[in-house]
Scaffold this motif. Sequence first.
Motif: not given
Length: 428
Positions: A69-71, A155-160
Motif C-alpha cells: 500500500p505504500t507504493e 518501486i521499493g525493490r526495483g528489479y530484484r
Amino acid sequence: SYQLILLTQHNKIMDETTILLVPAPGAKAEFLATVEPTATGGASGGDLPFEVVLSSYTRDGWATMAPPPTEPWKATWLKSVDGRGKLPGFLKYLQERKKVPMGRFEPAAAGSSGKGVIVVPYDQPSPPVGVLGDGSDVSVDDLIYCRYILDENQIGRGYRRPGPSTEAIAQQQMVQRQQQQRQKQQQQAKAKAASSVPKPAPKSSRASSGMLGNLMAATKRTNDLIDTVPVRKAASASGVGAGGSGLTGTAAVMAQFRQDVEQKMLDFRSDVTQTCLKVPISLATVVRDLPAEQKQSVTMDVLKYVVYEQAEEVGEDKWVSAREPSEFMDECVVAVYKEGHAPEDVLEDLNQGELPDEILQQQRAMRQARVKEISRKETKADAQRHKETVGSGAPDDDAWTLNTQKRDRRTIEEIQKEMESHKRQRTS
C-alpha cells in the motif's frame, strides 16, 4: 520471446487502446486487441500516454505479487471492443510461462522524476461484479487486467526480488549479537587464564630435573595457555537458514547457493560491457557446513542444474551455458555467454544430438576396420623393406634363409661380425 507494443489512441469520445504483438525481435507488429477502460474497473486509463512499448518480460516480485500500500500503483480493467477474441490465447500464453510483460513510458502528468512502468500480470484476478455489469454486454474473455505506476523510482525493490522479512532480519541480528558476546567471553577467559599461570621458579644451580623434566614443564605451560576453538554450530541450532528464511540443512545450503548464483547473473545482465561470465562450482565448498549424512544429497549434477536454470531464467532463454573441461570430479566452471557472443565450438557441441545405438555401432565398426587396414598395410610394408634390406646385403642367398632349407652352422661371434661388416658397408 515476445514483445508487445501498446499504442494508446486518445479519442474525444472514448479512450481506446490498441495492443500490437511482435512475435519475434525485429518482426512486424501484429494486431492483438483494441480495448478501452471499463466504467467501474478501477483507475482510469487516461493516465497512460499516447504510446507505450512493452519490450521485455520479468519474474521479479514487485511485478508478480500484489504491490504494497505504500507504493502508488494503479490498477485498471480493460475490455475488448474489436470482437476478434484474441485476448484469451494471449493470457494463456502468459500463464503457461509465468512471465509478466512490462514496459516504460513517459507519464502524461507533470512532477514525476522518472519514467512510468506498466505490467500485465500473468495471474489475472477475477473481475469484480461492477466490471461485468449485468453480463449482457461484457464477457470475461473480453477483459484484461493491468497495473501501472507513474514513477519507477517509487518501486521499493526495483528489479530484484524482495529481501527477507523484518522478523528474519531481527533473528539474524540477534544471532550476530550472541556470537559477538561468545567471542568476548572467550577473550576474557583467555586473558584470565594467562594471568593466573604462575611464573616459572628460578632454576636451581644444584639440582636439575633434566631434559625430560623441562619438556614436560613446557608441555604443561602450553596446555594451560592454549585457546580451544569452539565448534561451529549448525544453522539448525539457531533456527535460521540461508538469508533468514528458516530453512535448515540441505535446503538452506541449496537456497544460499541459488541466491549467490542469481546475484552473479543479475550483475552480469546489468553490465553491458561483459559478454561472458565464468561461474566456478566447488562441491566441497558448498557442503562444507553440512553434516556427513547430508552431504551425499548434494551432487555436482544438482549444482550444475541450478546454474543452468538461473542462466535460463535471468537471461530469458537467450543466454548460452556450457561447462568447461575440468580435471576434477568435484570442481568445474560453467561459462555463460550473452546472446550472439557464444564461440562456434560451444554452439557446435550444444547442437550435436545424441546418436542412436545402431549408428554408434556402425561408426565403431568402421573405425575398427580402418585401424585393421592401416595395421595390415604397415605390416606388409615393413616385411617388404626387411626383405629388400636383407637381400641386398647378403653375399649368398642361402646363408640368409634360416630355419627353412638348411641349418645355419655359424657361431654367434661370426654372425655378429658379419652383421657389423654389413652395417659398415651401408654407411660407407
